[in-house]
Design an enzyme around this catalytic site. Structure first.
Site, PDB file in Angstrom:
ATOM      1  CG  HIS A  99       9.002 -48.693   9.821  1.00  0.00           C
ATOM      2  ND1 HIS A  99       8.431 -49.728   9.479  1.00  0.00           N
ATOM      3  CD2 HIS A  99       8.154 -47.910  10.569  1.00  0.00           C
ATOM      4  CE1 HIS A  99       7.263 -50.047  10.321  1.00  0.00           C
ATOM      5  NE2 HIS A  99       7.128 -48.789  11.067  1.00  0.00           N
ATOM      6  CG  HIS A 101       8.655 -44.471  14.133  1.00  0.00           C
ATOM      7  ND1 HIS A 101       7.685 -43.493  13.617  1.00  0.00           N
ATOM      8  CD2 HIS A 101       8.390 -45.744  14.091  1.00  0.00           C
ATOM      9  CE1 HIS A 101       6.692 -44.597  13.021  1.00  0.00           C
ATOM     10  NE2 HIS A 101       7.293 -45.663  13.408  1.00  0.00           N
TER      11      HIS A 101
END
Ligand SMILES: [Zn+2]
Length: 147
Positions: A99, A101
């Site tokens: 992931h 950010h």
């Protein structure tokens, strides 16, 4: 064994979605380190960047600038953005699903840069506050030409 992002991708856990296509999902990070804090994840389970093939690399690396521009366009007070991904436990990766950010920065946000990934402001947000932010960014994504 489905991690939390697999569950969000499958719709088993709700999320404030920003952008979705066959390969990726972008949604608000519930912690909202700053307003507009977004996560971009591949839908297929890649543990981290060390698993990436060329196709997902191209997809993610093309989408990051496009999403960054769309988020920035939602608020003139956004003057910068931290973009980061932790890869491996030694790097502080806590969810074992790749992931990214995207954390908008504001001139007066007074954040300590080294603490940014550990901040949790979710107590300050209700469903309406999240939906307001998510809608603004979704509309900006739809207006942008990079996606
Ligand atoms: Zn996963």
């Amino acid at each position: 064994m489905a991690d939390i992002f697999d569950q969000i991708i499958a719709g088993e856990i709700p999320a404030y979605k920003i952008y979705e296509d066959d390969d990726v999902l972008a949604f608000l990070d519930i912690s909202q380190v700053t307003p507009g804090h977004t996560l971009l994840v591949p839908k297929q389970h890649y543990t981290n960047i060390f698993d990436y093939d060329e196709a997902i690399t191209n997809k993610i690396m093309t989408l990051i600038p496009a999403l960054a521009k769309a988020i920035k366009a939602t608020d003139p007070a956004i003057t910068g953005m931290n973009i980061s991904s932790n890869n491996g436990e030694s790097a502080g990766q806590t969810v074992p699903h790749s992931h990214w950010h995207l954390i908008p920065r504001y001139d007066d946000d007074d954040l300590n840069d080294t603490l940014v990934p550990t901040i949790d402001n979710s107590a300050n947000y209700d469903q309406e506050a999240y939906e307001t932010i998510a809608t603004q960014i979704r509309e900006s994504v739809e207006d942008s030409h990079g996606l």
